[in-house]
Enzyme design. Structure first.
Site, PDB file in Angstrom:
ATOM      1  N   GLU A 175      31.050   0.239  37.885  1.00  0.00           N
ATOM      2  CA  GLU A 175      30.792   1.572  38.425  1.00  0.00           C
ATOM      3  C   GLU A 175      29.971   2.418  37.456  1.00  0.00           C
ATOM      4  OE1 GLU A 175      33.691  -0.084  38.116  1.00  0.00           O
ATOM      5  OE2 GLU A 175      35.250   0.857  39.348  1.00  0.00           O
TER       6      GLU A 175
ATOM      7  N   CYS B 200      36.449   5.381  35.505  1.00  0.00           N
ATOM      8  CA  CYS B 200      35.386   5.329  36.517  1.00  0.00           C
ATOM      9  C   CYS B 200      35.549   6.440  37.554  1.00  0.00           C
ATOM     10  CB  CYS B 200      35.359   3.953  37.174  1.00  0.00           C
ATOM     11  SG  CYS B 200      34.875   2.643  36.008  1.00  0.00           S
TER      12      CYS B 200
ATOM     13  N   CYS C 111      39.188   2.589  38.199  1.00  0.00           N
ATOM     14  CA  CYS C 111      40.184   3.027  37.223  1.00  0.00           C
ATOM     15  C   CYS C 111      39.986   4.526  36.944  1.00  0.00           C
ATOM     16  CB  CYS C 111      40.029   2.221  35.932  1.00  0.00           C
ATOM     17  SG  CYS C 111      38.498   2.584  35.023  1.00  0.00           S
TER      18      CYS C 111
ATOM     19  N   HIS D  78      31.999  -0.932  32.708  1.00  0.00           N
ATOM     20  CA  HIS D  78      32.491  -1.272  34.042  1.00  0.00           C
ATOM     21  C   HIS D  78      31.335  -1.194  35.042  1.00  0.00           C
ATOM     22  CE1 HIS D  78      37.037  -0.303  33.356  1.00  0.00           C
ATOM     23  NE2 HIS D  78      36.514  -1.021  32.366  1.00  0.00           N
TER      24      HIS D  78
END
Length: 144
Positions: free
Chosen positions: A48, A79, A76, A46
């Protein structure tokens, strides 16, 4: 947030879910990330996570206590956990994610008082622009 949006636009161009993130320390971007789940075939890739990893490398420390993460979509749970573990001081995100957002929508992991670190939180920054990019991407996917 504009720099994070540029990262998200890059992800869009690469056919990845258009989420972008940047980590800023003392006014300078020290980490950038775009979603790379499809390219890397890695569910943890992801924006992040990649931005935090780059920032930790730039700082030569996993502790990012004086840094701010800007991301175009509410993080999410995975993260959000990484944000807490990296000791970021602040999180600024664009669009809310009512289906999997863990920074206010479904949960608020980054400010849970049971954890050993809490993060200052600002949501909805450039929300319309961030949300439109995601909607456009998924509309294109559905149309194909």
């Amino acid at each position: 947030m504009r720099a994070a949006l540029r990262e998200a636009e890059q992800a869009f161009a690469e056919r990845e879910t258009p989420v972008g993130a940047v980590v800023v320390h003392q006014g300078k971007i020290i980490g950038r990330g775009t979603n790379q789940v499809e390219r890397l075939q890695d569910p943890t890739a992801h924006a992040e996570i990649l931005a935090i990893g780059a920032a930790a490398g730039a700082m030569d420390s996993w502790r990012l206590e004086e840094a701010v993460l800007y991301v175009t979509l509410e993080p999410c749970a995975m993260c959000a956990g990484a944000i807490v573990l990296s000791r970021l001081s602040r999180l600024v995100f664009g669009a809310f994610d009512p289906k999997s957002g863990a920074c206010g929508s479904l949960f608020n992991i980054v400010q849970d008082p049971r954890l050993n670190h809490q993060v200052a939180l600002v949501g909805g920054v450039l929300e319309e622009e961030c949300g439109n990019l995601l909607r456009d991407f998924f509309r294109e996917i559905r149309d194909k």
